[in-house]
Design a protein around this motif. Structure first.
Motif, PDB file in Angstrom:
ATOM      1  N   PRO A   1       0.415 -99.353 -54.850  1.00  0.00           N
ATOM      2  CA  PRO A   1       1.461 -98.905 -53.794  1.00  0.00           C
ATOM      3  C   PRO A   1       2.097 -97.483 -53.934  1.00  0.00           C
ATOM      4  N   PHE A   2       2.460 -97.122 -53.007  1.00  0.00           N
ATOM      5  CA  PHE A   2       2.937 -95.564 -52.871  1.00  0.00           C
ATOM      6  C   PHE A   2       4.358 -95.243 -53.066  1.00  0.00           C
ATOM      7  N   ASP A   3       4.955 -94.316 -53.770  1.00  0.00           N
ATOM      8  CA  ASP A   3       6.302 -93.891 -53.735  1.00  0.00           C
ATOM      9  C   ASP A   3       6.818 -93.233 -52.559  1.00  0.00           C
ATOM     10  N   ARG A   4       5.770 -92.319 -51.958  1.00  0.00           N
ATOM     11  CA  ARG A   4       6.121 -91.731 -50.591  1.00  0.00           C
ATOM     12  C   ARG A   4       4.996 -91.744 -49.632  1.00  0.00           C
ATOM     13  N   ILE A   5       5.364 -92.145 -48.312  1.00  0.00           N
ATOM     14  CA  ILE A   5       4.391 -92.212 -47.323  1.00  0.00           C
ATOM     15  C   ILE A   5       4.925 -91.367 -46.464  1.00  0.00           C
ATOM     16  N   ILE A   6       3.983 -90.450 -45.655  1.00  0.00           N
ATOM     17  CA  ILE A   6       4.442 -89.437 -44.765  1.00  0.00           C
ATOM     18  C   ILE A   6       3.360 -89.593 -43.485  1.00  0.00           C
ATOM     19  N   ALA A   7       3.574 -89.595 -42.397  1.00  0.00           N
ATOM     20  CA  ALA A   7       2.930 -89.289 -41.218  1.00  0.00           C
ATOM     21  C   ALA A   7       2.814 -88.045 -40.645  1.00  0.00           C
ATOM     22  N   THR A   8       1.701 -87.421 -40.339  1.00  0.00           N
ATOM     23  CA  THR A   8       1.682 -86.103 -39.631  1.00  0.00           C
ATOM     24  C   THR A   8       1.121 -86.072 -38.391  1.00  0.00           C
TER      25      THR A   8
ATOM     26  N   GLY B   1      12.477 -98.884 -52.741  1.00  0.00           N
ATOM     27  CA  GLY B   1      13.185 -97.548 -53.042  1.00  0.00           C
ATOM     28  C   GLY B   1      12.505 -96.348 -52.659  1.00  0.00           C
ATOM     29  N   GLY B   2      11.268 -96.647 -52.250  1.00  0.00           N
ATOM     30  CA  GLY B   2      10.224 -95.487 -51.872  1.00  0.00           C
ATOM     31  C   GLY B   2      10.707 -95.193 -50.429  1.00  0.00           C
ATOM     32  N   VAL B   3      10.366 -93.899 -49.784  1.00  0.00           N
ATOM     33  CA  VAL B   3      10.665 -93.477 -48.870  1.00  0.00           C
ATOM     34  C   VAL B   3       9.408 -93.150 -47.820  1.00  0.00           C
ATOM     35  N   ILE B   4       9.411 -93.393 -46.591  1.00  0.00           N
ATOM     36  CA  ILE B   4       8.613 -93.129 -45.419  1.00  0.00           C
ATOM     37  C   ILE B   4       9.332 -92.268 -44.494  1.00  0.00           C
ATOM     38  N   VAL B   5       8.381 -91.140 -44.135  1.00  0.00           N
ATOM     39  CA  VAL B   5       8.827 -90.200 -42.927  1.00  0.00           C
ATOM     40  C   VAL B   5       7.987 -90.308 -42.040  1.00  0.00           C
ATOM     41  N   ALA B   6       8.123 -90.445 -40.660  1.00  0.00           N
ATOM     42  CA  ALA B   6       7.030 -90.348 -39.795  1.00  0.00           C
ATOM     43  C   ALA B   6       7.828 -90.096 -38.307  1.00  0.00           C
ATOM     44  N   PRO B   7       6.857 -89.345 -37.534  1.00  0.00           N
ATOM     45  CA  PRO B   7       7.297 -88.981 -36.065  1.00  0.00           C
ATOM     46  C   PRO B   7       6.993 -90.142 -35.214  1.00  0.00           C
ATOM     47  N   ILE B   8       8.066 -90.666 -34.439  1.00  0.00           N
ATOM     48  CA  ILE B   8       7.856 -91.711 -33.712  1.00  0.00           C
ATOM     49  C   ILE B   8       7.740 -91.253 -32.274  1.00  0.00           C
ATOM     50  N   GLY B   9       6.748 -91.330 -31.426  1.00  0.00           N
ATOM     51  CA  GLY B   9       6.538 -90.993 -30.226  1.00  0.00           C
ATOM     52  C   GLY B   9       5.068 -91.350 -29.639  1.00  0.00           C
ATOM     53  N   ASN B  10       4.738 -90.536 -28.486  1.00  0.00           N
ATOM     54  CA  ASN B  10       3.455 -91.025 -27.981  1.00  0.00           C
ATOM     55  C   ASN B  10       2.794 -89.793 -27.293  1.00  0.00           C
ATOM     56  N   ALA B  11       3.329 -88.454 -27.965  1.00  0.00           N
ATOM     57  CA  ALA B  11       2.572 -87.245 -27.356  1.00  0.00           C
ATOM     58  C   ALA B  11       2.505 -86.201 -28.546  1.00  0.00           C
ATOM     59  N   LEU B  12       1.555 -85.416 -28.529  1.00  0.00           N
ATOM     60  CA  LEU B  12       1.523 -84.349 -29.199  1.00  0.00           C
ATOM     61  C   LEU B  12       2.949 -83.446 -29.091  1.00  0.00           C
ATOM     62  N   GLY B  13       3.587 -83.163 -30.242  1.00  0.00           N
ATOM     63  CA  GLY B  13       4.877 -82.307 -30.220  1.00  0.00           C
ATOM     64  C   GLY B  13       6.048 -83.052 -29.569  1.00  0.00           C
ATOM     65  N   GLY B  14       5.976 -84.451 -29.374  1.00  0.00           N
ATOM     66  CA  GLY B  14       7.435 -85.040 -29.034  1.00  0.00           C
ATOM     67  C   GLY B  14       7.818 -86.262 -29.716  1.00  0.00           C
ATOM     68  N   GLY B  15       8.964 -86.777 -29.720  1.00  0.00           N
ATOM     69  CA  GLY B  15       9.541 -87.945 -30.407  1.00  0.00           C
ATOM     70  C   GLY B  15      10.516 -87.661 -31.439  1.00  0.00           C
ATOM     71  N   ALA B  16      10.928 -88.656 -32.198  1.00  0.00           N
ATOM     72  CA  ALA B  16      11.998 -88.440 -32.947  1.00  0.00           C
ATOM     73  C   ALA B  16      11.428 -88.732 -34.197  1.00  0.00           C
ATOM     74  N   VAL B  17      11.823 -88.341 -35.610  1.00  0.00           N
ATOM     75  CA  VAL B  17      11.248 -88.372 -36.837  1.00  0.00           C
ATOM     76  C   VAL B  17      12.330 -89.386 -37.698  1.00  0.00           C
ATOM     77  N   VAL B  18      11.376 -90.197 -38.106  1.00  0.00           N
ATOM     78  CA  VAL B  18      12.308 -91.564 -38.777  1.00  0.00           C
ATOM     79  C   VAL B  18      12.133 -91.325 -40.251  1.00  0.00           C
ATOM     80  N   HIS B  19      13.262 -91.551 -41.009  1.00  0.00           N
ATOM     81  CA  HIS B  19      13.428 -91.576 -42.453  1.00  0.00           C
ATOM     82  C   HIS B  19      13.699 -92.811 -42.931  1.00  0.00           C
ATOM     83  N   LEU B  20      12.888 -93.668 -43.577  1.00  0.00           N
ATOM     84  CA  LEU B  20      13.205 -94.864 -44.076  1.00  0.00           C
ATOM     85  C   LEU B  20      12.798 -95.121 -45.547  1.00  0.00           C
TER      86      LEU B  20
END
Length: 241
Positions: free
Chosen positions: A179-186, A203-222
């Motif tokens: 398992p991973f300590d940090r996961i990021i979606a680009t 306790g690990g962290v996931i950061v990812a953009p949520i949306g359906n188009a290049l350049g749009g959406g919100a970034v979530v930090h879990l």
């Protein structure tokens, strides 16, 4: 001082100025990791067309080290495969503005030796920054496109990093090393896949953009919770490469 080093310093300063609070380690990553090997060419908009910009002249260098998005693929045509006259269509891949990359990396809070899984290798620039922050031996980056994986792997080696660079679907079977300590979606996703939470340590962290188009959406930090779920919030916009 070379023009490239001067441009890199200016980019690091611009990234730092653009954020209200930013870890010094993230700023140092932008100072120490060059962007130009990962974006040897990019598209510029010319009316209805996207025209490739190539070459290692001063104008190209200034554009590469600006805090701007650089489009690298249009309608599935990678810029290095594009004709000089340009192509038409919709941008499908890019190297995102470094300022946004910095904010997401800051939220990810990567520590040395953290096991990091990046979904969406893209140009490889973000993977290089992750290697600087965590150490290449513990970074795994995946992309579905063989063309991007092969190019990114070569460029990462060129700047001295050798993470695991794999052709894989980030929503599919997780890679070895977890398992991973940090996961990021680009790249933007419609929701955080269950597999990401399963592969993240408590306790690990996931950061990812949520949306359906290049350049749009919100970034979530879990943050992965003891019950297996994720708690946190979101804000900002855009996918990164």
């Amino acid at each position: 001082m070379t023009a490239e080093l001067e441009a890199r310093i200016e980019l690091a300063q611009a990234v730092e100025r653009g954020a209200s609070v930013l870890s010094s380690r993230v700023v140092e990553a932008f100072l120490n990791v060059p962007r130009h090997p990962f974006v040897p060419a990019f598209y510029r908009r010319d009316g209805a067309k996207y025209v490739p910009t190539r070459g290692h002249n001063d104008a190209w260098l200034r554009a590469v080290y600006a805090d701007d998005v650089l489009v690298t693929e249009v309608g599935g045509v990678h810029v290095e495969d594009a004709p000089d006259c340009g192509v038409t269509g919709v941008a499908t891949s890019s190297s995102t503005a470094p300022g946004l990359m910095a904010e997401m990396l800051d939220a990810l809070d990567v520590r040395p030796a953290d096991r990091v899984w990046e979904i969406g290798t893209g140009t490889g620039y973000n993977a290089a920054l992750l290697c600087h922050l965590a150490g290449a031996a513990t970074v795994t980056t995946v992309d579905r496109t063989a063309r991007l994986v092969d190019a990114a792997q070569g460029r990462l080696h060129e700047v001295g990093f050798a993470p695991a660079v794999l052709r894989a679907d980030g929503a599919g079977t997780p890679p070895a090393g977890g398992p991973f300590d940090r996961i990021i979606a680009t790249c933007a996703v419609r929701r955080v896949p269950t597999a990401w939470l399963e592969q993240c340590v408590t306790g690990g962290v996931i950061v990812a953009p949520i949306g359906n188009a290049l350049g749009g959406g919100a970034v979530v930090h879990l943050t992965k919770l003891p019950d297996g779920g994720g708690g946190g919030g979101g804000g900002g916009d855009g996918p990164i490469h």
